[in-house]
Motif scaffolding. Sequence first.
Motif, PDB file in Angstrom:
ATOM      1  N   LEU A  55      -6.876  -2.961   7.033  1.00 58.45           N
ATOM      2  CA  LEU A  55      -6.171  -4.224   6.801  1.00 58.45           C
ATOM      3  C   LEU A  55      -6.117  -5.054   8.078  1.00 58.45           C
ATOM      4  CD1 LEU A  55      -3.176  -2.957   4.613  1.00 58.45           C
ATOM      5  CD2 LEU A  55      -5.210  -4.169   3.826  1.00 58.45           C
ATOM      6  N   GLU A  58      -9.434  -6.651   8.749  1.00 57.61           N
ATOM      7  CA  GLU A  58      -9.685  -7.751   7.814  1.00 57.61           C
ATOM      8  C   GLU A  58      -8.737  -8.933   8.029  1.00 57.61           C
ATOM      9  OE1 GLU A  58     -12.061  -8.202   5.599  1.00 57.61           O
ATOM     10  OE2 GLU A  58     -13.058  -6.270   5.948  1.00 57.61           O
ATOM     11  N   LEU A 150      -2.998  -2.385  -2.348  1.00 60.58           N
ATOM     12  CA  LEU A 150      -3.810  -3.585  -2.520  1.00 60.58           C
ATOM     13  C   LEU A 150      -3.729  -4.181  -3.920  1.00 60.58           C
ATOM     14  CD1 LEU A 150      -7.120  -2.730  -0.598  1.00 60.58           C
ATOM     15  CD2 LEU A 150      -5.377  -4.400   0.032  1.00 60.58           C
ATOM     16  N   THR A 301     -12.601  -1.247  -1.046  1.00 59.10           N
ATOM     17  CA  THR A 301     -11.400  -1.583  -0.281  1.00 59.10           C
ATOM     18  C   THR A 301     -11.501  -2.966   0.342  1.00 59.10           C
ATOM     19  OG1 THR A 301     -10.971   0.752   0.197  1.00 59.10           O
ATOM     20  CG2 THR A 301      -9.913  -0.875   1.632  1.00 59.10           C
ATOM     21  N   ARG A 302     -12.594  -3.210   1.043  1.00 60.88           N
ATOM     22  CA  ARG A 302     -12.731  -4.500   1.726  1.00 60.88           C
ATOM     23  C   ARG A 302     -12.912  -5.640   0.722  1.00 60.88           C
ATOM     24  NH1 ARG A 302     -13.005  -3.773   7.204  1.00 60.88           N
ATOM     25  NH2 ARG A 302     -13.633  -1.695   7.934  1.00 60.88           N
ATOM     26  N   ILE A 305      -9.545  -6.603  -0.625  1.00 61.11           N
ATOM     27  CA  ILE A 305      -8.828  -7.389   0.379  1.00 61.11           C
ATOM     28  C   ILE A 305      -9.298  -8.837   0.341  1.00 61.11           C
ATOM     29  CG2 ILE A 305      -8.517  -7.755   2.870  1.00 61.11           C
ATOM     30  CD1 ILE A 305      -8.704  -4.647   3.136  1.00 61.11           C
ATOM     31  N   ARG A 309      -7.035 -11.975  -0.827  1.00 58.77           N
ATOM     32  CA  ARG A 309      -6.777 -13.063   0.113  1.00 58.77           C
ATOM     33  C   ARG A 309      -7.202 -14.398  -0.477  1.00 58.77           C
ATOM     34  NH1 ARG A 309      -8.728 -11.446   5.688  1.00 58.77           N
ATOM     35  NH2 ARG A 309     -10.730 -11.434   4.607  1.00 58.77           N
ATOM     36  N   LEU A 314      -2.363 -11.761  -0.863  1.00 60.60           N
ATOM     37  CA  LEU A 314      -2.079 -10.981   0.345  1.00 60.60           C
ATOM     38  C   LEU A 314      -1.405 -11.891   1.364  1.00 60.60           C
ATOM     39  CD1 LEU A 314      -5.113  -8.668   1.194  1.00 60.60           C
ATOM     40  CD2 LEU A 314      -2.792  -7.989   0.670  1.00 60.60           C
TER      41      LEU A 314
END
Length: 314
Positions: A55, A58, A150, A301-302, A305, A309, A314
Amino acid sequence: MADKKKIALLGAGTMGIGIAQMFAQAGHEVKLIYVYDDKVRARPRETMEANLNILREEGVQDGGAIPAILDRVSWTESLEEAAAFADVVIECIVEDLAVKQDYFQKLDALCPLSTVLTTNTSAISVTEIAGKAVHKERIIGTHFWNPAYLVPLVEVIRTKYVSEETVAAVFQLMEEAGKKPVLVKKDVPGFLANRMQHALFREAISIVENGIAEAGDVDDAIKYGFGMRLGVSGPMEVIDRGGLDLTYSIHKYLFPHIESSAEPSKLMVQLMDEGKLGFKTGEGFQLWSPGQVKASNETLTRGLIQVSRALGRL
C-alpha cells in the motif's frame, strides 16, 4: 470522532489477518486469537507489514504510520483474555459448523452481554452457527471479501434471532471503518454476493466444458468487457438503464441455453480427480508456473489498489 471499538479476531489465517489489518488501519485496537497452528503458519505481523508496504509503494498508505498500525495489533491464545478485551468478536476459522457452534457457545458464555459476536462464514447458516448459544440476539454474520483490507464489501447477514440493535451497531462499525455494508435480509446459502458470483462461475465453467471458448478467453471476456462496468454500475441498474422489456426479451430467448445444473461441473470433478487443483498444484483449468502464480497474486493486489483509487474508494 466516534469511539473506537476493540476488535478481536478468532483465527489468524488469511481472512483474520486481513480484517485485523483493516481495523487497525482505521484506528481500532485489535487482538488476534490464535487457533490451531495460526502462530506458526500464518506469521500475522510479517504478513500485515508486507501488505502495508505494498500500500505504501502504491501511494495509498503513509509509511510513517505503519509502525503505529502494527502496534495496535496484539495476539493471544486465550479466549478469556479476548473476551475481557473485546467489544466485538469476529470469527474467521475453519468452515465446520460443529466447530463454529462450539466456539460461539464458549464466547457467548465468556463475553459480557454488550459484546457483539459475528461470523465471517462464506457458506454456513449463521442461524445454525448461533444454535448452541444462549444470547443469540447478539450473533450476526459479517462476510468480508479477500483481501479484506482492500475490498470494501461486507455482507451483514440477519439471523432468525438477531436484534435490531445488533444490526445497527454492526452497520455503524463497518461504515466508520470505511467499509460498504449491505444487508442480507434472509440467512440463505451463499448469502448475497456468492450466489451471484458462483452463478457466473457455473456458466463460465460450462462454456469451457462445452467447447465454446478457452478458459483464458472466458476470463478476458469478463476482464475486458462487462467486468469493467460492474464496479460502477451493478446488474439491477444496468437492467433499468436498458429497459426491463429488453432484458425480458433476452432472457426469454437465452435462458433455455444457459447452464442450469444443480450439480458441480463434471469437467471440474474430472480435473480434481486428476489432481489438478489450480494454483496449489500448478494446473487447473489452465497451467500455472510458480512465477505465474506469484505474478497473478501481485497483479490482483496492485490492480485492486489502482481500481479502488480510481473509483475514490481508497
